[in-house]
Design a protein around this motif. Structure first.
Motif, PDB file in Angstrom:
ATOM      1  N   ALA A  89       8.000  12.014   5.717  1.00  0.00           N
ATOM      2  CA  ALA A  89       7.883  13.756   6.712  1.00  0.00           C
ATOM      3  C   ALA A  89       9.605  13.331   7.017  1.00  0.00           C
ATOM      4  CB  ALA A  89       6.346  13.320   7.017  1.00  0.00           C
ATOM      5  N   SER A  90       9.771  14.612   7.124  1.00  0.00           N
ATOM      6  CA  SER A  90      11.102  14.930   8.471  1.00  0.00           C
ATOM      7  C   SER A  90      11.131  15.938   9.532  1.00  0.00           C
ATOM      8  CB  SER A  90      12.098  14.215   7.602  1.00  0.00           C
ATOM      9  OG  SER A  90      12.997  13.942   7.973  1.00  0.00           O
ATOM     10  N   ASP A  91      11.901  16.146  10.357  1.00  0.00           N
ATOM     11  CA  ASP A  91      12.488  17.486  10.897  1.00  0.00           C
ATOM     12  C   ASP A  91      13.253  17.454  10.430  1.00  0.00           C
ATOM     13  OD1 ASP A  91      13.830  15.479  11.837  1.00  0.00           O
ATOM     14  OD2 ASP A  91      13.023  15.960  13.553  1.00  0.00           O
ATOM     15  N   GLN A  92      14.112  17.121   9.378  1.00  0.00           N
ATOM     16  CA  GLN A  92      15.471  16.914   8.927  1.00  0.00           C
ATOM     17  C   GLN A  92      15.620  17.489   7.193  1.00  0.00           C
ATOM     18  OE1 GLN A  92      18.459  18.180   9.968  1.00  0.00           O
ATOM     19  NE2 GLN A  92      17.013  17.418  12.352  1.00  0.00           N
ATOM     20  N   PHE A 127       8.570  11.906  -2.765  1.00  0.00           N
ATOM     21  CA  PHE A 127       8.578  13.531  -2.032  1.00  0.00           C
ATOM     22  C   PHE A 127       9.000  13.645   0.316  1.00  0.00           C
ATOM     23  CE2 PHE A 127       5.611  12.639  -5.114  1.00  0.00           C
ATOM     24  CZ  PHE A 127       5.458  14.144  -5.950  1.00  0.00           C
ATOM     25  N   TRP A 128       9.455  14.754  -0.392  1.00  0.00           N
ATOM     26  CA  TRP A 128      10.703  15.366   0.997  1.00  0.00           C
ATOM     27  C   TRP A 128       9.060  16.131   1.777  1.00  0.00           C
ATOM     28  CZ3 TRP A 128      13.704  12.097   3.025  1.00  0.00           C
ATOM     29  CH2 TRP A 128      14.389  12.296   4.273  1.00  0.00           C
ATOM     30  N   LEU A 129       8.309  16.122   2.537  1.00  0.00           N
ATOM     31  CA  LEU A 129       7.544  16.962   3.641  1.00  0.00           C
ATOM     32  C   LEU A 129       8.011  17.511   4.868  1.00  0.00           C
ATOM     33  CD1 LEU A 129       4.320  14.684   2.363  1.00  0.00           C
ATOM     34  CD2 LEU A 129       5.037  17.024   0.840  1.00  0.00           C
ATOM     35  N   ILE A 160       0.976  -0.870  -0.272  1.00  0.00           N
ATOM     36  CA  ILE A 160      -0.235  -0.235   0.024  1.00  0.00           C
ATOM     37  C   ILE A 160       0.910   1.187  -0.061  1.00  0.00           C
ATOM     38  CG2 ILE A 160      -1.809  -1.042   1.324  1.00  0.00           C
ATOM     39  CD1 ILE A 160      -0.756   0.620   4.055  1.00  0.00           C
ATOM     40  N   PRO A 161       0.242   2.167   0.004  1.00  0.00           N
ATOM     41  CA  PRO A 161       1.135   3.418  -0.396  1.00  0.00           C
ATOM     42  C   PRO A 161       1.346   3.859   0.963  1.00  0.00           C
ATOM     43  CG  PRO A 161      -0.442   3.960  -1.363  1.00  0.00           C
ATOM     44  CD  PRO A 161      -0.809   2.631  -1.235  1.00  0.00           C
ATOM     45  N   ARG A 162       2.355   4.378   1.093  1.00  0.00           N
ATOM     46  CA  ARG A 162       2.891   4.846   2.756  1.00  0.00           C
ATOM     47  C   ARG A 162       4.090   6.047   2.178  1.00  0.00           C
ATOM     48  NH1 ARG A 162       3.495   0.797   5.780  1.00  0.00           N
ATOM     49  NH2 ARG A 162       2.503  -0.664   4.257  1.00  0.00           N
ATOM     50  N   LEU A 163       3.425   6.771   3.551  1.00  0.00           N
ATOM     51  CA  LEU A 163       4.347   8.499   4.288  1.00  0.00           C
ATOM     52  C   LEU A 163       5.546   7.378   5.617  1.00  0.00           C
ATOM     53  CD1 LEU A 163       3.948  11.429   4.375  1.00  0.00           C
ATOM     54  CD2 LEU A 163       3.921  10.275   6.379  1.00  0.00           C
ATOM     55  N   GLU A 164       6.717   7.707   5.345  1.00  0.00           N
ATOM     56  CA  GLU A 164       7.726   7.770   6.171  1.00  0.00           C
ATOM     57  C   GLU A 164       7.546   8.712   6.966  1.00  0.00           C
ATOM     58  OE1 GLU A 164      12.129   5.507   7.561  1.00  0.00           O
ATOM     59  OE2 GLU A 164      11.358   6.217   5.283  1.00  0.00           O
ATOM     60  N   VAL A 165       7.614   8.732   8.502  1.00  0.00           N
ATOM     61  CA  VAL A 165       7.671   8.969   9.400  1.00  0.00           C
ATOM     62  C   VAL A 165       9.421   9.341   9.925  1.00  0.00           C
ATOM     63  CG1 VAL A 165       7.509  10.313  12.031  1.00  0.00           C
ATOM     64  CG2 VAL A 165       5.610   9.468  10.109  1.00  0.00           C
ATOM     65  N   HIS A 166       9.695  10.353   9.517  1.00  0.00           N
ATOM     66  CA  HIS A 166      12.139   9.891   9.843  1.00  0.00           C
ATOM     67  C   HIS A 166      12.720  10.922  10.530  1.00  0.00           C
ATOM     68  CE1 HIS A 166      15.397   8.297   9.252  1.00  0.00           C
ATOM     69  NE2 HIS A 166      16.236  10.010   8.178  1.00  0.00           N
ATOM     70  N   ARG A 167      12.879  10.810  11.900  1.00  0.00           N
ATOM     71  CA  ARG A 167      13.436  12.134  12.603  1.00  0.00           C
ATOM     72  C   ARG A 167      14.767  11.168  12.613  1.00  0.00           C
ATOM     73  NH1 ARG A 167      10.828  11.674  17.547  1.00  0.00           N
ATOM     74  NH2 ARG A 167      12.839  13.289  18.275  1.00  0.00           N
TER      75      ARG A 167
END
Length: 175
Positions: A133-136, A147-149, A107-114
């Motif tokens: 989705a990252s804080d960096q 995509f980088w969000l 399934i399509p997914r978004l990785e939360v990466h810190r």
């Protein structure tokens, strides 16, 4: 029902992100539900309660209900764990099912990466990750099409997910 995954290591902020996204999705008229897969044993019941006693006595399912909510507890009793599709089929009609866990489902997914968590990114090994989705800042080696969000820009993350799934809100609502 469209299905979209939220993935990442423990402590990365997946639950916090989902918690922040839900009011915005619901505010756009989307009936949104969440499926959270636990990697450890859990129990929402307590020893001594009637429902706990019913399960201990062998009931395959126990449903607890009141005027505010209901929960159905199903005991597998050695049967194989259901698939993501089988779990999804148990949900009431909704526009969007956000899934936390089930890393290996297609399934399509978004990785939360810190990066501060000290854990490596998952996106290089998991092609079903369509955004991070990252804080960096994005790394230089980011592949085209990924995509980088900004992890703190929840409206943009919500818009990305809905656009990716071609969900627009009110017009897509299941009646």
């Amino acid at each position: 029902m469209k299905i979209f995954g939220i993935t990442g290591y423990s402590g990365a902020g997946k639950t916090t992100l989902v918690e922040r996204m839900l009011p915005q999705m619901i505010g756009r008229g989307l009936r949104t539900s969440v499926l959270k897969h636990a990697h450890h044993d859990f129990d929402i019941d307590r020893p001594g309660k009637d429902s706990f006693r019913h399960r201990q006595a062998g009931a395959g399912e126990v449903l607890l209900a009141n005027a505010s909510r209901w929960v159905l507890m199903h005991e597998l009793r050695g049967a194989p764990e259901p698939t993501l599709a089988e779990y999804a089929a148990r949900f009431s009609p909704c526009d969007l099912l956000l899934v936390e866990g089930f890393k290996h489902e297609a399934i399509p997914r978004l990785e939360v990466h810190r990066p501060a968590t000290g854990r490596p990114a998952l996106w290089p090994q998991q092609p079903q990750i369509v955004a991070v989705a990252s804080d960096q800042a994005a790394p230089a080696e980011l592949p085209a099409g990924l995509f980088w969000l900004d992890l703190n820009d929840v409206p943009t993350i919500v818009t990305f997910i809905l656009d990716h799934l071609q969900l627009t809100g009110e017009a897509d609502a299941v009646l």
